[in-house]
Design an enzyme around this catalytic site. Structure first.
Site, short mmCIF file in Angstrom:
data_model
loop_
_atom_site.label_atom_id
_atom_site.label_comp_id
_atom_site.label_asym_id
_atom_site.label_seq_id
_atom_site.Cartn_x
_atom_site.Cartn_y
_atom_site.Cartn_z
N HIS A 40 -2.27 -5.43 1.46
CA HIS A 40 -3.55 -6.11 1.22
C HIS A 40 -3.25 -7.54 0.84
CE1 HIS A 40 -7.49 -7.12 -0.47
NE2 HIS A 40 -6.80 -7.74 -1.41
N ASN A 62 -2.07 0.18 6.72
CA ASN A 62 -1.52 -1.05 7.29
C ASN A 62 -0.67 -1.85 6.31
OD1 ASN A 62 -3.57 -2.00 5.71
ND2 ASN A 62 -4.76 -2.92 7.37
N LYS A 73 0.83 -1.21 0.00
CA LYS A 73 0.00 0.00 0.00
C LYS A 73 0.87 1.28 0.00
CE LYS A 73 -3.98 -2.24 2.20
NZ LYS A 73 -4.96 -2.17 3.33
N TYR A 111 -12.20 -2.07 -3.94
CA TYR A 111 -12.71 -2.21 -2.58
C TYR A 111 -14.24 -2.12 -2.54
CZ TYR A 111 -8.22 -2.26 -0.10
OH TYR A 111 -6.99 -2.61 0.42
N GLU A 134 -9.48 -10.90 -7.78
CA GLU A 134 -8.55 -9.78 -7.56
C GLU A 134 -7.33 -9.88 -8.48
OE1 GLU A 134 -9.80 -8.97 -2.89
OE2 GLU A 134 -7.77 -9.66 -3.35
#
Ligand code: IDP
Ligand code: MG
Length: 140
Positions: free
Chosen positions: A117, A114, A11, A51, A128
């Site tokens: 993913h 965080n 991320k 998302y 995905e």
């Protein structure tokens, strides 16, 4: 357990702090192979679509804003039980709850920023992976 593939994203908080190598080293040390990888700047529309399952959650708008705040590295990880194995390496969503040694325990800034993913099921992994990669780009 069978060989699987899972979708991983490093991320924007991870790319900003130049942590891509340190995180990839954890995947490789755990036996996962990076069989596809590219660096992207997501658009708002792409982040919203990726998302989409979280559209009704209170954190959705902030999450999309965060995910477009800088480049991401999208990857396909391959290995024995790769979906669950990657979730173990990542640690819990909230770094405060992440087990020692996990990516999120070591690197995450917050429950939102965080660092990584990872797909949560083999079914979602297939969807995905197809979101980001053509078959010809994945070399096992
Ligand atoms: P996961 O990434 O561990 O699978 P999900 O529940 O699927 O966690 O949430 C997707 C992402 O949304 C998280 O990784 C995190 O970036 C963000 N997120 C989840 N819960 C919260 C929250 O309570 N506040 C802010 N952001 C959140
Ligand atoms: Mg999730």
């Amino acid at each position: 357990m069978a060989t699987e593939r899972t979708l991983s994203i490093l991320k924007p908080d991870a790319t900003r702090r130049n942590l891509t190598g340190k995180i990839n080293a954890k995947f490789e040390a755990a036996g996962l192979r990076i069989v596809a990888q590219k660096r992207l700047q997501l658009s708002v529309a792409q982040a919203e679509a990726f998302y989409g399952v979280h559209r009704e959650r209170g954190f959705f708008r902030d999450l999309v804003t965060f995910m477009v705040s800088g480049p991401v590295v999208v990857q396909v990880l391959e290995g024995e039980g790769a979906v669950a194995a990657n979730r173990e390496i990542m640690g819990a969503t909230n770094p405060a709850n992440a087990a020692p040694g996990t990516v999120r325990a070591e690197f995450a800034e917050s429950i939102e920023a965080n660092s990584v993913h990872g797909s949560d099921s083999a079914e979602n992994a297939a969807v995905e992976i197809a979101f980001f990669f053509a078959g010809i780009e994945i070399v096992g």
